[in-house]
Design a protein around this motif. Structure first.
Motif, PDB file in Angstrom:
ATOM      1  N   PRO A 169       0.852  -1.207  -0.144  1.00 24.49           N
ATOM      2  CA  PRO A 169      -0.096   0.116  -0.054  1.00 24.49           C
ATOM      3  C   PRO A 169       0.803   1.256   0.122  1.00 24.49           C
ATOM      4  O   PRO A 169       2.021   1.224   0.582  1.00 24.49           O
ATOM      5  CB  PRO A 169      -0.876  -0.042   1.270  1.00 24.49           C
ATOM      6  CG  PRO A 169      -0.127  -1.100   2.205  1.00 24.49           C
ATOM      7  CD  PRO A 169       0.566  -2.085   1.351  1.00 24.49           C
ATOM      8  N   PRO A 170       0.320   2.372  -0.445  1.00 22.77           N
ATOM      9  CA  PRO A 170       1.045   3.532  -0.488  1.00 22.77           C
ATOM     10  C   PRO A 170       1.615   3.889   0.882  1.00 22.77           C
ATOM     11  O   PRO A 170       0.666   3.739   1.962  1.00 22.77           O
ATOM     12  CB  PRO A 170       0.151   4.468  -1.103  1.00 22.77           C
ATOM     13  CG  PRO A 170      -1.148   3.950  -0.902  1.00 22.77           C
ATOM     14  CD  PRO A 170      -0.853   2.555  -1.124  1.00 22.77           C
ATOM     15  N   ALA A 171       2.547   4.801   1.014  1.00 23.51           N
ATOM     16  CA  ALA A 171       3.098   5.153   2.284  1.00 23.51           C
ATOM     17  C   ALA A 171       2.478   6.401   2.868  1.00 23.51           C
ATOM     18  O   ALA A 171       2.074   6.492   4.150  1.00 23.51           O
ATOM     19  CB  ALA A 171       4.496   5.542   2.309  1.00 23.51           C
ATOM     20  N   THR A 172       2.005   7.151   2.022  1.00 21.77           N
ATOM     21  CA  THR A 172       0.870   8.308   2.312  1.00 21.77           C
ATOM     22  C   THR A 172      -0.257   8.515   1.665  1.00 21.77           C
ATOM     23  O   THR A 172      -0.253   8.033   0.313  1.00 21.77           O
ATOM     24  CB  THR A 172       1.679   9.712   2.378  1.00 21.77           C
ATOM     25  OG1 THR A 172       2.079   9.794   0.938  1.00 21.77           O
ATOM     26  CG2 THR A 172       3.051   9.569   3.272  1.00 21.77           C
ATOM     27  N   LEU A 173      -1.349   9.105   2.173  1.00 23.93           N
ATOM     28  CA  LEU A 173      -2.479   9.358   1.429  1.00 23.93           C
ATOM     29  C   LEU A 173      -2.988  10.555   2.043  1.00 23.93           C
ATOM     30  O   LEU A 173      -2.932  10.935   3.075  1.00 23.93           O
ATOM     31  CB  LEU A 173      -3.579   8.007   1.710  1.00 23.93           C
ATOM     32  CG  LEU A 173      -3.466   6.777   1.395  1.00 23.93           C
ATOM     33  CD1 LEU A 173      -4.448   6.018   1.634  1.00 23.93           C
ATOM     34  CD2 LEU A 173      -3.449   6.900  -0.276  1.00 23.93           C
ATOM     35  N   GLY A 174      -3.845  11.229   1.117  1.00 28.74           N
ATOM     36  CA  GLY A 174      -4.653  12.311   1.536  1.00 28.74           C
ATOM     37  C   GLY A 174      -5.838  11.821   2.142  1.00 28.74           C
ATOM     38  O   GLY A 174      -6.179  10.935   2.611  1.00 28.74           O
ATOM     39  N   GLU A 175      -6.826  12.717   2.341  1.00 31.06           N
ATOM     40  CA  GLU A 175      -8.075  12.359   3.049  1.00 31.06           C
ATOM     41  C   GLU A 175      -9.183  12.145   1.852  1.00 31.06           C
ATOM     42  O   GLU A 175     -10.261  12.276   2.345  1.00 31.06           O
ATOM     43  CB  GLU A 175      -8.593  13.565   4.075  1.00 31.06           C
ATOM     44  CG  GLU A 175      -7.681  13.542   5.176  1.00 31.06           C
ATOM     45  CD  GLU A 175      -8.060  14.632   6.241  1.00 31.06           C
ATOM     46  OE1 GLU A 175      -9.151  15.296   5.977  1.00 31.06           O
ATOM     47  OE2 GLU A 175      -7.633  14.598   7.533  1.00 31.06           O
ATOM     48  N   GLY A 176      -8.825  12.029   0.785  1.00 30.29           N
ATOM     49  CA  GLY A 176      -9.661  11.495  -0.383  1.00 30.29           C
ATOM     50  C   GLY A 176     -10.548   9.961  -0.068  1.00 30.29           C
ATOM     51  O   GLY A 176      -9.922   9.261   0.741  1.00 30.29           O
ATOM     52  N   ALA A 177     -11.573   9.849  -0.599  1.00 34.49           N
ATOM     53  CA  ALA A 177     -12.207   8.606  -0.387  1.00 34.49           C
ATOM     54  C   ALA A 177     -11.274   7.361  -0.961  1.00 34.49           C
ATOM     55  O   ALA A 177     -10.446   7.362  -1.583  1.00 34.49           O
ATOM     56  CB  ALA A 177     -13.535   8.673  -1.206  1.00 34.49           C
ATOM     57  N   CYS A 178     -11.619   6.501  -0.152  1.00 33.99           N
ATOM     58  CA  CYS A 178     -10.943   4.936  -0.393  1.00 33.99           C
ATOM     59  C   CYS A 178     -11.945   3.876  -0.408  1.00 33.99           C
ATOM     60  O   CYS A 178     -12.616   3.808   0.744  1.00 33.99           O
ATOM     61  CB  CYS A 178      -9.686   4.814   0.474  1.00 33.99           C
ATOM     62  SG  CYS A 178      -8.696   3.298   0.279  1.00 33.99           S
ATOM     63  N   THR A 179     -11.730   3.001  -1.207  1.00 31.22           N
ATOM     64  CA  THR A 179     -12.744   1.891  -1.201  1.00 31.22           C
ATOM     65  C   THR A 179     -11.812   0.722  -1.445  1.00 31.22           C
ATOM     66  O   THR A 179     -10.784   0.427  -2.352  1.00 31.22           O
ATOM     67  CB  THR A 179     -13.619   1.850  -2.436  1.00 31.22           C
ATOM     68  OG1 THR A 179     -14.556   3.161  -2.151  1.00 31.22           O
ATOM     69  CG2 THR A 179     -14.734   0.766  -2.304  1.00 31.22           C
ATOM     70  N   ILE A 180     -12.033  -0.355  -0.553  1.00 31.49           N
ATOM     71  CA  ILE A 180     -11.280  -1.647  -0.679  1.00 31.49           C
ATOM     72  C   ILE A 180     -12.237  -2.731  -0.849  1.00 31.49           C
ATOM     73  O   ILE A 180     -13.055  -3.091   0.133  1.00 31.49           O
ATOM     74  CB  ILE A 180     -10.246  -1.808   0.692  1.00 31.49           C
ATOM     75  CG1 ILE A 180      -9.262  -0.468   0.867  1.00 31.49           C
ATOM     76  CG2 ILE A 180      -9.451  -2.971   0.499  1.00 31.49           C
ATOM     77  CD1 ILE A 180      -8.967  -0.188   2.108  1.00 31.49           C
ATOM     78  N   VAL A 181     -11.946  -3.668  -1.711  1.00 31.62           N
ATOM     79  CA  VAL A 181     -12.727  -4.819  -1.876  1.00 31.62           C
ATOM     80  C   VAL A 181     -11.618  -6.125  -1.357  1.00 31.62           C
ATOM     81  O   VAL A 181     -10.431  -6.071  -1.694  1.00 31.62           O
ATOM     82  CB  VAL A 181     -12.778  -5.315  -3.443  1.00 31.62           C
ATOM     83  CG1 VAL A 181     -13.489  -6.711  -3.479  1.00 31.62           C
ATOM     84  CG2 VAL A 181     -13.860  -4.185  -4.223  1.00 31.62           C
ATOM     85  N   ILE A 182     -12.504  -6.815  -0.716  1.00 34.85           N
ATOM     86  CA  ILE A 182     -11.833  -7.917   0.060  1.00 34.85           C
ATOM     87  C   ILE A 182     -12.271  -9.401  -0.198  1.00 34.85           C
ATOM     88  O   ILE A 182     -13.819  -9.218   0.070  1.00 34.85           O
ATOM     89  CB  ILE A 182     -11.785  -7.838   1.752  1.00 34.85           C
ATOM     90  CG1 ILE A 182     -10.851  -6.295   1.932  1.00 34.85           C
ATOM     91  CG2 ILE A 182     -11.052  -8.846   2.289  1.00 34.85           C
ATOM     92  CD1 ILE A 182     -10.867  -5.773   3.356  1.00 34.85           C
ATOM     93  N   GLY A 183     -11.793 -10.221  -0.556  1.00 28.02           N
ATOM     94  CA  GLY A 183     -12.557 -11.397  -1.099  1.00 28.02           C
ATOM     95  C   GLY A 183     -12.901 -12.177   0.147  1.00 28.02           C
ATOM     96  O   GLY A 183     -12.552 -11.929   1.157  1.00 28.02           O
ATOM     97  N   PRO A 184     -13.786 -13.405  -0.325  1.00 25.78           N
ATOM     98  CA  PRO A 184     -14.179 -14.166   0.976  1.00 25.78           C
ATOM     99  C   PRO A 184     -13.078 -15.102   1.144  1.00 25.78           C
ATOM    100  O   PRO A 184     -11.935 -15.126   0.471  1.00 25.78           O
ATOM    101  CB  PRO A 184     -15.478 -14.767   0.439  1.00 25.78           C
ATOM    102  CG  PRO A 184     -15.123 -14.987  -1.197  1.00 25.78           C
ATOM    103  CD  PRO A 184     -14.359 -13.635  -1.696  1.00 25.78           C
ATOM    104  N   GLU A 185     -13.533 -16.035   2.086  1.00 24.91           N
ATOM    105  CA  GLU A 185     -12.589 -17.348   2.520  1.00 24.91           C
ATOM    106  C   GLU A 185     -12.361 -17.982   1.216  1.00 24.91           C
ATOM    107  O   GLU A 185     -13.321 -18.448   0.368  1.00 24.91           O
ATOM    108  CB  GLU A 185     -13.296 -18.091   3.634  1.00 24.91           C
ATOM    109  CG  GLU A 185     -12.274 -18.956   4.246  1.00 24.91           C
ATOM    110  CD  GLU A 185     -11.538 -18.292   5.039  1.00 24.91           C
ATOM    111  OE1 GLU A 185     -10.499 -18.885   5.821  1.00 24.91           O
ATOM    112  OE2 GLU A 185     -11.858 -17.102   5.614  1.00 24.91           O
ATOM    113  N   GLY A 186     -11.128 -18.308   0.688  1.00 24.02           N
ATOM    114  CA  GLY A 186     -10.985 -18.703  -0.540  1.00 24.02           C
ATOM    115  C   GLY A 186     -10.657 -18.043  -1.728  1.00 24.02           C
ATOM    116  O   GLY A 186     -10.495 -18.291  -2.885  1.00 24.02           O
ATOM    117  N   GLY A 187     -10.810 -16.731  -1.401  1.00 27.33           N
ATOM    118  CA  GLY A 187     -10.566 -15.506  -2.471  1.00 27.33           C
ATOM    119  C   GLY A 187     -11.576 -15.474  -3.513  1.00 27.33           C
ATOM    120  O   GLY A 187     -12.644 -16.090  -3.563  1.00 27.33           O
ATOM    121  N   LEU A 188     -11.572 -14.454  -4.206  1.00 27.78           N
ATOM    122  CA  LEU A 188     -12.301 -14.351  -5.631  1.00 27.78           C
ATOM    123  C   LEU A 188     -12.124 -15.428  -6.504  1.00 27.78           C
ATOM    124  O   LEU A 188     -10.819 -15.613  -6.777  1.00 27.78           O
ATOM    125  CB  LEU A 188     -12.092 -12.789  -5.954  1.00 27.78           C
ATOM    126  CG  LEU A 188     -12.563 -11.710  -5.114  1.00 27.78           C
ATOM    127  CD1 LEU A 188     -12.096 -10.530  -5.689  1.00 27.78           C
ATOM    128  CD2 LEU A 188     -14.340 -11.731  -4.620  1.00 27.78           C
TER     129      LEU A 188
END
Length: 234
Positions: A169-188
């Motif tokens: 992941p990036p070391a720094t971020l601003g305060e803009g929106a962030c969306t993270i998709v996380i797969g289920p057990e076993g993955g996508l």
């Protein structure tokens, strides 16, 4: 002690949310006791408990509204509702604003998966996490959403796909929106992963090993907030 209150006030008093009477009984609350106030929607204040007609109310001493925090959405392919409940609690502690339970190919056959009628329980867990953490804002918990429906409206801001083969992941971020998709057990599945990447999500590695979905969710939220803090501090 923090208590959850209703948003609307009448004559300088606030009513308590459902379930708070039991909490006060367990804590052996006293008439006139000073308490901190939260409603899960940005309200922060202090008040004094008042016993009125067999029910508890709060006489408001001071109250303010905290600004909405920067958007941070965890879209989690959660096959187990209890483990997703744990994610919701930790999400509030880490300042996540939205949790979206994703329906994926590998969650469809899981007997303990979250159903639509069980979302109210998760929303209550988010409010309880407000009391534990002091965060003025509970995260929003959406109804279970098919992955492809979620991808149909790409969000603004940073988009990550939690993936053991991704970049750090990036070391720094601003305060803009962030969306993270996380797969289920076993993955996508391969097709799902391709669809996520085609929607503008970049693969991000959150640890040296394969993570369970609840671990990945917490690691992702922590990575974003740490990067935002570093970005804020310059």
């Amino acid at each position: 002690m923090i208590v959850l209150v209703e948003r609307a006030a009448a004559e300088g008093r606030l009513g308590l949310l459902d379930g708070e009477d039991h909490h006060l009984k367990v804590r052996r609350a006293r008439d006139g006791e000073l308490v901190e106030l939260r409603d899960g929607g940005g309200l922060v204040g202090r008040g004094r408990l008042v016993r009125a007609g067999g029910e508890w109310q709060v006489e408001v001493l001071d109250v303010e509204s905290r600004p909405v925090p920067p958007a941070l959405c965890l879209a989690v392919g959660a096959g187990d509702r209890d483990r997703l409940g744990w994610v919701v609690e930790k999400a509030v502690e880490l300042g996540v604003t939205t949790v979206v339970p994703l329906e994926t190919d590998r969650t469809a056959g899981v007997a303990t998966r979250l159903r639509g009628g069980q979302v109210a329980r998760l929303r209550r867990q988010a409010l309880e996490a407000v009391k534990q953490s002091g965060n003025p804002w509970a995260c929003t918990v959406e109804e279970p959403t098919p992955l492809r429906a979620f991808l149909a409206a790409p969000p603004a801001g940073e988009r990550w796909l939690a993936d053991a083969a991704g970049s750090p992941p990036p070391a720094t971020l601003g305060e803009g929106a962030c969306t993270i998709v996380i797969g289920p057990e076993g993955g996508l599945t391969h097709g799902e992963r391709d669809a996520v990447e085609a929607s503008g999500y970049r693969a991000v590695r959150l640890g040296p090993h394969i993570l369970r979905f609840e671990t990945a969710a917490v690691a992702a939220a922590a990575a974003v907030q740490s990067a935002r803090l570093r970005g804020h501090d310059g």
